[in-house]
Design a protein around this motif. Structure first.
Motif, mmCIF file in Angstrom:
data_model
loop_
_atom_site.group_PDB
_atom_site.id
_atom_site.type_symbol
_atom_site.label_atom_id
_atom_site.label_comp_id
_atom_site.label_asym_id
_atom_site.label_seq_id
_atom_site.Cartn_x
_atom_site.Cartn_y
_atom_site.Cartn_z
ATOM 1 N N CYS A 159 47.372 29.527 13.385
ATOM 2 C CA CYS A 159 47.586 28.244 12.724
ATOM 3 C C CYS A 159 47.176 28.334 11.255
ATOM 4 O O CYS A 159 47.854 27.810 10.370
ATOM 5 C CB CYS A 159 46.771 27.184 13.459
ATOM 6 N N PHE A 160 46.070 29.023 10.993
ATOM 7 C CA PHE A 160 45.660 29.251 9.613
ATOM 8 C C PHE A 160 46.680 30.111 8.882
ATOM 9 O O PHE A 160 47.012 29.870 7.714
ATOM 10 C CB PHE A 160 44.287 29.931 9.597
ATOM 11 N N ASP A 161 47.218 31.106 9.591
ATOM 12 C CA ASP A 161 48.180 32.014 8.984
ATOM 13 C C ASP A 161 49.448 31.273 8.577
ATOM 14 O O ASP A 161 49.975 31.471 7.475
ATOM 15 C CB ASP A 161 48.506 33.101 10.017
ATOM 16 N N LEU A 212 55.077 28.429 7.278
ATOM 17 C CA LEU A 212 55.615 27.343 8.083
ATOM 18 C C LEU A 212 55.371 25.977 7.460
ATOM 19 O O LEU A 212 55.750 24.965 8.034
ATOM 20 C CB LEU A 212 55.047 27.374 9.501
ATOM 21 N N LEU A 213 54.739 25.948 6.307
ATOM 22 C CA LEU A 213 54.642 24.679 5.586
ATOM 23 C C LEU A 213 56.013 24.297 5.038
ATOM 24 O O LEU A 213 56.802 25.158 4.656
ATOM 25 C CB LEU A 213 53.646 24.797 4.434
ATOM 26 N N ALA A 227 50.322 23.239 15.010
ATOM 27 C CA ALA A 227 50.273 22.194 13.994
ATOM 28 C C ALA A 227 51.684 21.765 13.642
ATOM 29 O O ALA A 227 52.651 22.479 13.907
ATOM 30 C CB ALA A 227 49.547 22.670 12.735
ATOM 31 N N VAL A 228 51.784 20.577 13.081
ATOM 32 C CA VAL A 228 53.051 20.031 12.621
ATOM 33 C C VAL A 228 52.856 19.589 11.178
ATOM 34 O O VAL A 228 51.836 18.984 10.846
ATOM 35 C CB VAL A 228 53.497 18.820 13.482
ATOM 36 N N ILE A 243 45.570 25.946 7.570
ATOM 37 C CA ILE A 243 44.525 25.000 7.958
ATOM 38 C C ILE A 243 43.202 25.756 8.085
ATOM 39 O O ILE A 243 43.112 26.749 8.804
ATOM 40 C CB ILE A 243 44.888 24.308 9.281
ATOM 41 N N ARG A 244 42.194 25.303 7.360
ATOM 42 C CA ARG A 244 40.878 25.940 7.408
ATOM 43 C C ARG A 244 40.094 25.355 8.573
ATOM 44 O O ARG A 244 39.698 24.179 8.519
ATOM 45 C CB ARG A 244 40.103 25.707 6.113
#
Lengths: 212, 150
Positions: free
Chosen positions: B108-110, B136-137, B55-56, B114-115
């Protein structure tokens, strides 16, 4: 007749059977902070030391005990990151720490020294603390490499402990990224020098305050 | 299937044009057609190899989920992207199509929070289970205190 595939039986986790070990660690952690000996032993040694001329006896006893201690420091084999490669090179035949009386030992119960070789993440810190707690006293710790000293290049990351001295008390810091075996040998010799001046009645330094 | 045929199928089924030249096609779909794009890639285009999913974080423009699947027999690579709306963190899961997406979506959730709806076991995979926040946000401060060690 219907043939069924065998269902795998998953055994329970191993650590659930170690009740006595957990209890031993609890007892180990309940000792008073900063006190390496019993109060009776400490008062006795203090009494002998404060008696006129008694410092000769305690000094001689300390010298003999420290000579024995520094001549057989057994480091626990505990490698965390790339520094562990250099630590293994130090343990191996070319740099041969066994001439200093050090035997890399694969059990914390029989070890005197923990060489924290590498990055300590926040997830790993409780395990490191636990292994350190499992080592019998007197015990020493060497922080090897920039990551263990201060967090190193990961200091501004989100997941790295900024120096292993926030978790356990450290005696010798070895700089480098990673330190070559010569540096680690120098650090181990410094540690032996420090052990030679270890006083039975002395107090160890507390871990540094968690700042910033 | 040639690349031109794949391009035509994507245009026909999803209603969006595939970007890119050569063997790498980039397809951007709205999030409600994410699962449909995955099934098109797997069943119609034969992209059986699941390469990665990540994800970005585009800050106020929302999160973008990126995945790459490949058809190794004809040398076709498909980059699927979807842009979740601002403040949105829900996305369809690709695990029913690609079992290899399981741990990727957990990571990616970690890291991004993102759910993935329809994921069978959405837990943290790398960070400790008691970690707060998703590092990573862009909105995550790296000096967030994490007692007792920092």
């Amino acid at each position: 007749m219907e043939i069924k595939a065998p269902t795998p039986q998953i055994p329970p986790a191993v650590w659930t059977e170690f009740k006595d070990l957990q209890e031993w660690e609890k007892y180990h952690q309940e000792r008073p902070e900063g006190d390496k000996h019993s109060a009776l032993f400490e008062s006795a040694t203090e009494g002998v030391y404060n008696f006129p001329g008694g410092f000769v006896a305690t000094g001689l006893a300390d010298a003999v005990l420290n000579w024995a201690r520094k001549s057989s420091v057994w480091p626990v084999t505990f490698g965390l990151a790339c520094c562990a490669i250099e630590m293994m090179a130090t343990f191996a035949s070319r740099f041969d720490v066994e001439r200093l009386g050090m035997v890399p030992w694969a059990s914390p119960r029989h070890s005197d020294l923990m060489i924290v070789s590498g990055t300590v993440t926040i997830k790993m810190a409780p395990m490191l603390k636990r292994i350190y707690d499992q080592m019998p006293d007197p015990k020493w710790a060497v922080s090897m490499g920039s990551c263990a000293n201060s967090g190193g290049p990961f200091r501004h990351g989100y997941h790295v402990v900024k120096g292993v001295d926030r978790v356990i008390p450290v005696d010798v810091y070895v700089p480098g990224c990673p330190p070559p075996p010569e540096s680690l040998l120098n650090g181990l010799l410094l540690l032996q020098e420090q052990i030679a001046h270890f006083r039975q009645t002395g107090k160890r330094a507390a871990p540094t305050e968690k700042v910033d | 299937m040639t690349h031109e045929q794949a391009r035509a199928r994507i245009q026909e089924r999803l209603g969006v044009a595939a970007e890119g030249e050569g063997s790498l096609l980039t397809v951007t779909v709205p999030p409600e057609r994410w699962r449909e794009a995955g099934s098109l890639a797997k069943d119609t285009l034969g992209c059986l190899y699941f390469n990665f999913l990540s994800a970005v974080d585009w800050k106020d423009q929302g999160l973008e989920v990126v995945t790459r699947v490949e058809n190794l027999e004809v040398g076709l690579a498909l980059m699927l992207k979807t842009r979740l709306g601002a403040g949105q963190s829900a996305c369809a899961s690709l695990v029913p199509l690609y079992p290899g997406a399981d741990w990727m979506e957990r990571e990616c959730f970690d890291m991004f929070g993102i759910r993935f709806e329809g994921h069978p076991d959405l837990r943290r995979i790398l960070l400790p289970q008691d970690w707060e926040g998703h590092p990573l946000l862009k909105s995550y401060a790296v000096d967030t205190p994490h007692p007792p060690y920092r």
